[in-house]
Design a protein around this motif. Structure first.
Motif, PDB file in Angstrom:
ATOM      1  N   LEU A 134      32.523  -6.819  12.074  1.00  0.00           N
ATOM      2  CA  LEU A 134      31.748  -7.968  12.556  1.00  0.00           C
ATOM      3  C   LEU A 134      31.315  -8.789  11.353  1.00  0.00           C
ATOM      4  O   LEU A 134      30.749  -8.248  10.403  1.00  0.00           O
ATOM      5  CB  LEU A 134      30.510  -7.475  13.316  1.00  0.00           C
ATOM      6  N   LEU A 135      31.599 -10.091  11.395  1.00  0.00           N
ATOM      7  CA  LEU A 135      31.065 -11.010  10.395  1.00  0.00           C
ATOM      8  C   LEU A 135      30.026 -11.867  11.093  1.00  0.00           C
ATOM      9  O   LEU A 135      30.340 -12.510  12.107  1.00  0.00           O
ATOM     10  CB  LEU A 135      32.165 -11.905   9.806  1.00  0.00           C
ATOM     11  N   MET A 136      28.791 -11.869  10.581  1.00  0.00           N
ATOM     12  CA  MET A 136      27.719 -12.567  11.298  1.00  0.00           C
ATOM     13  C   MET A 136      26.860 -13.392  10.345  1.00  0.00           C
ATOM     14  O   MET A 136      26.556 -12.973   9.226  1.00  0.00           O
ATOM     15  CB  MET A 136      26.851 -11.563  12.056  1.00  0.00           C
ATOM     16  N   ASP A 137      26.484 -14.555  10.842  1.00  0.00           N
ATOM     17  CA  ASP A 137      25.560 -15.454  10.151  1.00  0.00           C
ATOM     18  C   ASP A 137      24.298 -14.678   9.759  1.00  0.00           C
ATOM     19  O   ASP A 137      23.673 -14.029  10.603  1.00  0.00           O
ATOM     20  CB  ASP A 137      25.203 -16.585  11.130  1.00  0.00           C
ATOM     21  N   ALA A 138      23.963 -14.760   8.458  1.00  0.00           N
ATOM     22  CA  ALA A 138      22.750 -14.101   7.967  1.00  0.00           C
ATOM     23  C   ALA A 138      22.168 -14.956   6.843  1.00  0.00           C
ATOM     24  O   ALA A 138      21.855 -14.468   5.774  1.00  0.00           O
ATOM     25  CB  ALA A 138      23.081 -12.694   7.476  1.00  0.00           C
ATOM     26  N   GLN A 139      22.036 -16.246   7.114  1.00  0.00           N
ATOM     27  CA  GLN A 139      21.670 -17.177   6.037  1.00  0.00           C
ATOM     28  C   GLN A 139      20.284 -16.895   5.457  1.00  0.00           C
ATOM     29  O   GLN A 139      20.059 -17.095   4.274  1.00  0.00           O
ATOM     30  CB  GLN A 139      21.747 -18.625   6.546  1.00  0.00           C
TER      31      GLN A 139
END
Ligand SMILES: [Zn+2]
Ligand SMILES: [Zn+2]
Length: 282
Positions: free
Chosen positions: A205-210
């Motif tokens: 899983l690649l997920m937005d974590a800004q």
């Protein structure tokens, strides 16, 4: 299935030396199948090294380009992608419509006068636009040995998460960039959970974590998640590996190293993604 990261920087490209460990190019990912099929996800500036990789391999001159949405950091690499000027290439560009903006009209607008010297009608590659259906139930797009599914995400103007399965190997990948988990509705949360778990938990899983958790309140409504939310979500959906993406353009390598240390301490199968990284998912 192999994943090659062209860029995972959020919002805008950065080029200073102190940013290059995690990379300064904006979002673009290449997925290569065991059968040679290729998918590029998003056309940020990270698409340039990925395009060079495709151009160097004459075996198959077709690629599927999936667009998550049309914010500039995700599309700005397309006009200078060499493949679109090569008549040997067939490029299928697919995405669901976001409101009144369908993929063909929007990508044509990106290269319309006065923004670029050539328009889509001038391109030499064969360009095909396809509108996808993500909801209420996602249709399956087949590309070589891949199956592609999608679901809508909570983000200003809308965004799309993609799941790519390779049934021959059992490998699967979910990309959920530009999603604000903290403002997502129960329906939006359920749709992303289902995408990550059906037919089985994703290999990666690649997920937005800004943002850091303590930065979130000052950025509520901006359309992004925190690394803590991404970790908790990955845990809840049973993803075998997780990588944080859409790195804040104000955070240099030292700052991202500090975040990475916190992430890895909580989950050894998690880390911040870096440009140039490759994953062999089976
Ligand atoms: Zn973005
Ligand atoms: Zn965005």
């Amino acid at each position: 299935m192999k994943l090659i990261i062209g860029g995972v920087r959020g919002t805008s490209t950065v080029a200073q030396a102190s940013f290059l460990k995690y990379g300064g190019e904006t979002t673009s990912l290449l997925i290569e199948g065991r059968d040679g099929a290729r998918i590029i996800l998003d056309a940020g500036t990270g698409i340039q090294p990925l395009g060079d990789r495709l151009a160097a391999d004459p075996a198959d001159r077709r690629v599927l380009l999936l667009m998550t949405h049309y914010h500039l950091d995700h599309v700005v690499g397309l006009p200078s992608l060499g493949l679109i000027y090569d008549p040997a290439w067939h490029i299928r560009i697919a995405a669901p419509a976001h409101g009144e903006f369908d993929v063909g009209a929007t990508m044509s607008r990106l290269m319309d006068k006065p923004f670029w010297p050539l328009q889509v009608s001038d391109l030499l590659a064969r360009i095909q636009f396809d509108s996808l259906t993500c909801c209420p139930s996602p249709s399956v797009l087949r590309w070589g040995g891949f199956e592609v599914r999608c679901c809508p995400l909570h983000h200003p103007g809308g965004c799309t998460a993609y799941r790519i399965d390779e049934p021959a190997t059992g490998a699967s990948l979910v990309v959920a960039t530009d999603v604000e988990w903290g403002e997502s509705s129960p329906e939006e949360r359920a749709a992303l959970r289902s995408l990550c778990t059906t037919p089985r938990p994703a290999s990666l899983l690649l997920m937005d974590a800004q943002y850091e958790p303590e930065e979130y309140e000052a950025h509520r409504g901006w359309g992004h998640s925190t690394w803590k939310e991404a970790l908790e979500f990955a845990d809840a959906v049973g993803a075998a590996q997780v990588r944080m993406i859409h790195h804040d353009p104000r955070k240099n390598d030292d700052a991202l190293d500090r975040v990475n240390a916190k992430v890895v301490a909580l989950n050894p199968a998690a880390a911040l993604a870096r440009a140039g990284e490759e994953f062999d998912l089976g």
